[in-house]
Design a protein around this motif. Structure first.
Motif, PDB file in Angstrom:
ATOM      1  N   LYS A 182     -61.781 -38.720 -68.808  1.00 23.63           N
ATOM      2  CA  LYS A 182     -61.921 -38.108 -67.501  1.00 23.63           C
ATOM      3  C   LYS A 182     -60.662 -38.537 -66.663  1.00 23.63           C
ATOM      4  N   ASN A 183     -60.577 -39.693 -66.385  1.00 23.08           N
ATOM      5  CA  ASN A 183     -59.550 -40.382 -65.567  1.00 23.08           C
ATOM      6  C   ASN A 183     -58.168 -39.922 -66.252  1.00 23.08           C
ATOM      7  N   THR A 184     -57.895 -39.797 -67.612  1.00 22.61           N
ATOM      8  CA  THR A 184     -56.714 -39.759 -68.003  1.00 22.61           C
ATOM      9  C   THR A 184     -56.260 -38.206 -67.795  1.00 22.61           C
ATOM     10  N   ALA A 185     -57.497 -37.357 -67.912  1.00 20.75           N
ATOM     11  CA  ALA A 185     -57.098 -35.788 -67.799  1.00 20.75           C
ATOM     12  C   ALA A 185     -56.709 -35.621 -66.339  1.00 20.75           C
ATOM     13  N   VAL A 186     -57.409 -36.275 -65.265  1.00 19.83           N
ATOM     14  CA  VAL A 186     -56.988 -36.189 -64.073  1.00 19.83           C
ATOM     15  C   VAL A 186     -55.527 -36.655 -63.630  1.00 19.83           C
ATOM     16  N   PHE A 187     -55.154 -37.966 -64.444  1.00 21.49           N
ATOM     17  CA  PHE A 187     -53.965 -38.287 -64.185  1.00 21.49           C
ATOM     18  C   PHE A 187     -52.795 -37.586 -64.705  1.00 21.49           C
ATOM     19  N   LEU A 188     -53.137 -36.956 -65.842  1.00 19.65           N
ATOM     20  CA  LEU A 188     -52.201 -36.011 -66.474  1.00 19.65           C
ATOM     21  C   LEU A 188     -51.967 -34.787 -65.495  1.00 19.65           C
ATOM     22  N   ILE A 189     -52.973 -34.237 -65.058  1.00 18.77           N
ATOM     23  CA  ILE A 189     -53.028 -33.212 -64.220  1.00 18.77           C
ATOM     24  C   ILE A 189     -52.056 -33.308 -62.911  1.00 18.77           C
ATOM     25  N   LEU A 190     -52.471 -34.515 -62.108  1.00 13.10           N
ATOM     26  CA  LEU A 190     -51.471 -34.908 -61.062  1.00 13.10           C
ATOM     27  C   LEU A 190     -50.124 -35.089 -61.399  1.00 13.10           C
ATOM     28  N   LEU A 191     -49.937 -35.654 -62.498  1.00 15.90           N
ATOM     29  CA  LEU A 191     -48.598 -35.929 -62.966  1.00 15.90           C
ATOM     30  C   LEU A 191     -47.744 -34.466 -63.192  1.00 15.90           C
ATOM     31  N   THR A 192     -48.393 -33.491 -63.845  1.00 16.36           N
ATOM     32  CA  THR A 192     -47.896 -32.401 -63.919  1.00 16.36           C
ATOM     33  C   THR A 192     -47.665 -31.743 -62.612  1.00 16.36           C
ATOM     34  N   ILE A 193     -48.546 -31.830 -61.758  1.00 17.61           N
ATOM     35  CA  ILE A 193     -48.194 -31.310 -60.690  1.00 17.61           C
ATOM     36  C   ILE A 193     -47.118 -31.785 -60.090  1.00 17.61           C
ATOM     37  N   ASN A 194     -46.920 -33.248 -60.031  1.00 16.02           N
ATOM     38  CA  ASN A 194     -45.780 -33.890 -59.191  1.00 16.02           C
ATOM     39  C   ASN A 194     -44.378 -33.469 -59.916  1.00 16.02           C
ATOM     40  N   LEU A 195     -44.541 -33.220 -61.280  1.00 16.34           N
ATOM     41  CA  LEU A 195     -43.138 -32.883 -62.169  1.00 16.34           C
ATOM     42  C   LEU A 195     -42.835 -31.445 -61.774  1.00 16.34           C
ATOM     43  N   ILE A 196     -43.749 -30.547 -61.533  1.00 17.19           N
ATOM     44  CA  ILE A 196     -43.537 -29.377 -61.253  1.00 17.19           C
ATOM     45  C   ILE A 196     -42.893 -29.307 -59.842  1.00 17.19           C
ATOM     46  N   GLN A 197     -43.284 -29.948 -58.843  1.00 13.34           N
ATOM     47  CA  GLN A 197     -42.886 -30.089 -57.357  1.00 13.34           C
ATOM     48  C   GLN A 197     -41.285 -30.513 -57.360  1.00 13.34           C
ATOM     49  N   ILE A 198     -41.100 -31.579 -58.277  1.00 16.23           N
ATOM     50  CA  ILE A 198     -39.753 -32.077 -58.386  1.00 16.23           C
ATOM     51  C   ILE A 198     -38.922 -31.057 -58.926  1.00 16.23           C
ATOM     52  N   LYS A 199     -39.330 -30.472 -59.933  1.00 12.02           N
ATOM     53  CA  LYS A 199     -38.345 -29.542 -60.715  1.00 12.02           C
ATOM     54  C   LYS A 199     -38.179 -28.109 -59.827  1.00 12.02           C
ATOM     55  N   SER A 200     -39.384 -28.042 -58.970  1.00  8.19           N
ATOM     56  CA  SER A 200     -39.081 -26.726 -58.049  1.00  8.19           C
ATOM     57  C   SER A 200     -37.956 -26.956 -57.140  1.00  8.19           C
ATOM     58  N   GLN A 201     -37.602 -28.112 -56.732  1.00  8.86           N
ATOM     59  CA  GLN A 201     -36.692 -28.326 -55.914  1.00  8.86           C
ATOM     60  C   GLN A 201     -35.133 -28.821 -56.521  1.00  8.86           C
ATOM     61  N   ASP A 202     -35.077 -28.777 -57.860  1.00  9.74           N
ATOM     62  CA  ASP A 202     -33.874 -29.148 -58.365  1.00  9.74           C
ATOM     63  C   ASP A 202     -32.708 -28.263 -57.929  1.00  9.74           C
ATOM     64  N   TRP A 203     -33.058 -26.863 -57.533  1.00  6.01           N
ATOM     65  CA  TRP A 203     -31.956 -26.191 -57.167  1.00  6.01           C
ATOM     66  C   TRP A 203     -31.528 -26.526 -55.699  1.00  6.01           C
ATOM     67  N   ALA A 204     -32.393 -27.047 -54.691  1.00  3.56           N
ATOM     68  CA  ALA A 204     -32.039 -27.344 -53.437  1.00  3.56           C
ATOM     69  C   ALA A 204     -31.182 -28.889 -53.664  1.00  3.56           C
ATOM     70  N   ILE A 205     -31.568 -29.668 -54.518  1.00  3.75           N
ATOM     71  CA  ILE A 205     -30.726 -30.719 -54.647  1.00  3.75           C
ATOM     72  C   ILE A 205     -29.247 -30.417 -55.132  1.00  3.75           C
ATOM     73  N   LYS A 206     -29.316 -29.422 -55.934  1.00  4.24           N
ATOM     74  CA  LYS A 206     -27.980 -29.105 -56.459  1.00  4.24           C
ATOM     75  C   LYS A 206     -27.045 -28.581 -55.313  1.00  4.24           C
ATOM     76  N   GLN A 207     -27.754 -27.550 -54.398  1.00  6.53           N
ATOM     77  CA  GLN A 207     -27.201 -26.890 -53.373  1.00  6.53           C
ATOM     78  C   GLN A 207     -26.634 -28.222 -52.315  1.00  6.53           C
ATOM     79  N   LEU A 208     -27.340 -29.273 -52.328  1.00  2.00           N
ATOM     80  CA  LEU A 208     -26.742 -30.246 -51.445  1.00  2.00           C
ATOM     81  C   LEU A 208     -25.691 -31.216 -51.997  1.00  2.00           C
TER      82      LEU A 208
END
Length: 266
Positions: free
Chosen positions: A2-28
């Motif tokens: 259960k803890n592993t599943a929660v960790f993977l979910i949180l990791l996925t969310i964080n990766l999505i958030q990071i990827k979602s702003q890749d275009w902002a980083i490139k613009q900068l």
């Protein structure tokens, strides 16, 4: 498991958030404008800021940009650079300065949810004091012409409207999908025009517009809201993303055009 599943979910969310702003980083990264990190100090306090200079030949007004409720992230910095491209010096304060673990700033939070939680623990008086210090700093920048305007998005939009009730040192306020003050008495101290930018599908915020209009009219203050049909909350950010909906993208385009015209009137 259960803890592993929660960790993977949180990791996925964080990766999505990071990827979602890749275009902002490139613009900068692709920006030709001078960008730097500064610290504005006053008394025993200080606030970190992102500062961008336009490529112009004359002194320019300064725009103070207040970030959303996730702190001074890559999109907020990207937006600061885009406003600077219009010909303005832009300062984007990080209101989470020193609030992250080990005294860090926005980038030092575990994730954007943690940053958001910290935002809502901030003292309104501290926010006001920070903004007054940044306004004072802005007026003294050698490349500045001494004129200052404030804009903000989401949480920053509400803080922009609130700061309008606490200063007479600003030429104009630009509120992007933020609510106005709840106490009618606060509006009487507003001394500069307030311009609102709202998404049509954002009734939580839009349900407060009529009250602000009524009170501003009673005090003979300038408040000009504009609602963009079909756009959602946060359309200035969402409308810039590669997967932006047509409504958000169009609202962002129209809002930028309006903003540019209004800034030229400062």
């Amino acid at each position: 498991m259960k803890n592993t599943a929660v960790f993977l979910i949180l990791l996925t969310i964080n990766l999505i958030q990071i990827k979602s702003q890749d275009w902002a980083i490139k613009q900068l990264e692709n920006s030709p404008r001078h960008q730097e990190n500064i610290t504005v100090s006053y008394g025993d306090e200080s606030i970190s800021c992102f500062l961008v200079y336009p490529e112009v030949s004359e002194k320019a007004p300064v725009i103070i940009l207040i970030h959303e409720n996730r702190g001074l992230n890559d999109w907020a910095r990207s937006m600061a650079d885009q406003v600077a491209a219009m010909g303005y010096i832009v300062i984007a304060p990080d209101f989470l300065t020193g609030k992250a673990p080990n005294g860090g700033n926005t980038p030092d939070f575990e994730n954007s949810d943690a940053a958001r939680s910290a935002i809502y623990e901030l003292s309104p008086q501290l926010i006001t004091n920070d903004l007054k210090a940044v306004v004072s700093y802005a007026k003294k920048i050698p490349a500045s012409n001494g004129e200052v305007a404030v804009m903000g998005f989401c949480w920053g939009g509400s803080q922009t409207f609130r700061f309008a009730t606490n200063t007479d040192e600003v030429e104009a306020f630009f509120v992007f999908y933020g609510t106005g003050p709840k106490d009618p008495a606060d509006y009487k101290d507003i001394s500069a025009p307030v311009y609102g930018f709202y998404g049509g599908n954002d009734n939580r915020v839009n349900s407060t517009i009529d009250m602000s209009k009524e009170i501003m009219n009673e005090y003979n203050k300038t408040y000009k809201p504009e609602i963009y049909k079909g756009a959602g909350h946060g359309f200035m950010r969402a409308g810039q993303a590669p997967d932006a909906s047509p409504e958000n993208a169009q609202a962002r385009k129209e809002a930028l055009s309006r903003l540019k015209k209004l800034l030229e009137e400062i």
